[in-house]
Design an enzyme around this catalytic site. Sequence first.
Site, PDB file in Angstrom:
ATOM      1  N   GLU A  24       0.860  -1.193   0.000  1.00 25.81           N
ATOM      2  CA  GLU A  24       0.000   0.000   0.000  1.00 25.81           C
ATOM      3  C   GLU A  24       0.891   1.235   0.000  1.00 25.81           C
ATOM      4  O   GLU A  24       1.801   1.359   0.828  1.00 25.81           O
ATOM      5  CB  GLU A  24      -0.934   0.049   1.218  1.00 25.81           C
TER       6      GLU A  24
ATOM      7  N   GLU B 157       4.869   4.936   3.704  1.00 25.76           N
ATOM      8  CA  GLU B 157       4.366   6.262   4.106  1.00 25.76           C
ATOM      9  C   GLU B 157       5.535   7.245   4.122  1.00 25.76           C
ATOM     10  O   GLU B 157       6.622   6.919   4.590  1.00 25.76           O
ATOM     11  CB  GLU B 157       3.696   6.162   5.494  1.00 25.76           C
TER      12      GLU B 157
ATOM     13  N   ASP C  10       9.598   7.971   0.186  1.00 26.25           N
ATOM     14  CA  ASP C  10       8.798   8.543  -0.887  1.00 26.25           C
ATOM     15  C   ASP C  10       8.643   7.478  -1.964  1.00 26.25           C
ATOM     16  O   ASP C  10       9.631   6.874  -2.391  1.00 26.25           O
ATOM     17  CB  ASP C  10       9.517   9.774  -1.457  1.00 26.25           C
TER      18      ASP C  10
ATOM     19  N   ASP D  61      -3.135  11.815  -2.294  1.00 21.40           N
ATOM     20  CA  ASP D  61      -3.160  13.284  -2.343  1.00 21.40           C
ATOM     21  C   ASP D  61      -3.457  13.740  -3.777  1.00 21.40           C
ATOM     22  O   ASP D  61      -2.856  13.234  -4.729  1.00 21.40           O
ATOM     23  CB  ASP D  61      -1.809  13.850  -1.895  1.00 21.40           C
TER      24      ASP D  61
ATOM     25  N   LYS E  63      -2.596  21.262  -8.676  1.00 22.42           N
ATOM     26  CA  LYS E  63      -1.981  22.088  -9.725  1.00 22.42           C
ATOM     27  C   LYS E  63      -1.475  21.212 -10.862  1.00 22.42           C
ATOM     28  O   LYS E  63      -0.822  20.183 -10.617  1.00 22.42           O
ATOM     29  CB  LYS E  63      -0.798  22.872  -9.145  1.00 22.42           C
TER      30      LYS E  63
ATOM     31  N   ASP F 219     -12.455   9.589  -3.005  1.00 22.32           N
ATOM     32  CA  ASP F 219     -13.750  10.290  -3.111  1.00 22.32           C
ATOM     33  C   ASP F 219     -13.589  11.511  -4.016  1.00 22.32           C
ATOM     34  O   ASP F 219     -14.546  12.251  -4.215  1.00 22.32           O
ATOM     35  CB  ASP F 219     -14.241  10.749  -1.723  1.00 22.32           C
TER      36      ASP F 219
ATOM     37  N   THR G 257     -10.588   2.463   4.713  1.00 21.31           N
ATOM     38  CA  THR G 257      -9.433   3.226   5.178  1.00 21.31           C
ATOM     39  C   THR G 257      -9.959   4.323   6.124  1.00 21.31           C
ATOM     40  O   THR G 257     -11.174   4.530   6.220  1.00 21.31           O
ATOM     41  CB  THR G 257      -8.689   3.888   3.998  1.00 21.31           C
ATOM     42  N   GLU G 258      -9.020   5.034   6.769  1.00 23.61           N
ATOM     43  CA  GLU G 258      -9.456   6.137   7.633  1.00 23.61           C
ATOM     44  C   GLU G 258     -10.240   7.184   6.841  1.00 23.61           C
ATOM     45  O   GLU G 258     -11.304   7.633   7.257  1.00 23.61           O
ATOM     46  CB  GLU G 258      -8.243   6.814   8.274  1.00 23.61           C
TER      47      GLU G 258
ATOM     48  N   GLU H 293     -11.710   6.829   3.984  1.00 25.99           N
ATOM     49  CA  GLU H 293     -12.948   6.265   3.436  1.00 25.99           C
ATOM     50  C   GLU H 293     -14.076   6.323   4.475  1.00 25.99           C
ATOM     51  O   GLU H 293     -15.206   6.676   4.156  1.00 25.99           O
ATOM     52  CB  GLU H 293     -12.689   4.810   3.013  1.00 25.99           C
TER      53      GLU H 293
HETATM   54  N1  SAM Z   1      -4.420   5.932   2.666  1.00 29.31           N
HETATM   55  C1  SAM Z   1      -4.866   6.592   3.885  1.00 29.31           C
HETATM   56  C2  SAM Z   1      -6.365   6.611   3.952  1.00 29.31           C
HETATM   57  O1  SAM Z   1      -7.015   6.329   2.931  1.00 29.31           O
HETATM   58  O2  SAM Z   1      -6.906   6.862   5.040  1.00 29.31           O
HETATM   59  C3  SAM Z   1      -4.261   8.010   3.978  1.00 29.31           C
HETATM   60  C4  SAM Z   1      -4.699   8.978   2.909  1.00 29.31           C
HETATM   61  S1  SAM Z   1      -3.794  10.523   2.974  1.00 29.31           S
HETATM   62  C5  SAM Z   1      -4.776  11.621   2.083  1.00 29.31           C
HETATM   63  C6  SAM Z   1      -2.455  10.213   1.817  1.00 29.31           C
HETATM   64  C7  SAM Z   1      -1.212   9.653   2.478  1.00 29.31           C
HETATM   65  O3  SAM Z   1      -0.271   9.330   1.467  1.00 29.31           O
HETATM   66  C8  SAM Z   1      -0.521  10.629   3.415  1.00 29.31           C
HETATM   67  O4  SAM Z   1      -0.276  10.004   4.653  1.00 29.31           O
HETATM   68  C9  SAM Z   1       0.762  11.011   2.677  1.00 29.31           C
HETATM   69  O5  SAM Z   1       1.817  11.313   3.546  1.00 29.31           O
HETATM   70  C10 SAM Z   1       1.026   9.744   1.873  1.00 29.31           C
HETATM   71  N2  SAM Z   1       1.801   9.991   0.639  1.00 29.31           N
HETATM   72  C11 SAM Z   1       1.511  10.905  -0.320  1.00 29.31           C
HETATM   73  N3  SAM Z   1       2.422  10.867  -1.311  1.00 29.31           N
HETATM   74  C12 SAM Z   1       3.304   9.892  -0.965  1.00 29.31           C
HETATM   75  C13 SAM Z   1       4.480   9.385  -1.574  1.00 29.31           C
HETATM   76  N4  SAM Z   1       4.945   9.890  -2.729  1.00 29.31           N
HETATM   77  N5  SAM Z   1       5.143   8.385  -0.969  1.00 29.31           N
HETATM   78  C14 SAM Z   1       4.697   7.888   0.220  1.00 29.31           C
HETATM   79  N6  SAM Z   1       3.596   8.336   0.845  1.00 29.31           N
HETATM   80  C15 SAM Z   1       2.907   9.332   0.266  1.00 29.31           C
END
Ligand code: SAM
Length: 212
Positions: free
Chosen positions: A43, A68, A95, A117, A121, A153, A192-193, A195
């Site tokens: 994931e 993460e 990353d 995320d 932009k 969503d 997920t959280e 969701e």
């Molecule tokens: N997946 C979880 C959920 O559905 O509840 C968290 C959603 S949150 C909006 C997006 C997560 O992805 C964040 O914790 C962010 O730090 C992580 N994230 C975003 N871009 C990432 C990347 N390039 N590599 C690793 N993690 C990333």
Amino acid sequence: MRLKNIPGSREVIADSCFVIHDPEEYRGKWKNLFGNDYPLHIEIGMGKGKFIMGMAELHPDVNYVGIEKYSSVLLRAIQKMEEVELPNVKFIRMDAEDLTKVFGRGEAGRIYLNFSDPWPKDRHAKRRLPSRQFLGRYDEILEKDGRVEFKTDNRKLFEFALGELEPAGWRLEEKTFDLHGDERLMQGNVMTEYEERFSSAGNPICKYIISR
Ligand code: SAM
């Protein structure tokens, strides 16, 4: 999700046995780390780990790696693991741009993207986890029949993700704009959280499953 910087989170992560600190050393050898031949599911952007830990409990014959980017978020997942200790889950703080340094060609069976995320932009489009640039990375590490599953969503992000498939050489296996209204696709769904939060606010959840 970017929580406020939590003092000490880097130290907790550095000491945690649930986190793989030198993931590049396991490239092509994740089976050795888990000590079995189970498939590897990843994931990306797991947040606080609710989904991956729920999946790991339901599927003890699958190995899960959660990725993460932020320490402050990963810390929450570690705290949950300290309560339940699942043998088939490991975390990496990294990353996802570096995915191919950490996983070998064809090493993973499935990749989950949940509520990624949006990077609204245009000039940041290549940072979106379902972008063609990321699909190229997934192509390298997924086995031949591997799948990517994406839930969000965010309708605009979902439309963008659908538009990336053909140019990147991927094929839609399943698609819905209302996952929670689709009895078949909801079978085995782990929330997920995000969701939980967005669906209880009445937002429909989009999902695709893709292959190539
Ligand atoms: N997946 C979880 C959920 O559905 O509840 C968290 C959603 S949150 C909006 C997006 C997560 O992805 C964040 O914790 C962010 O730090 C992580 N994230 C975003 N871009 C990432 C990347 N390039 N590599 C690793 N993690 C990333």
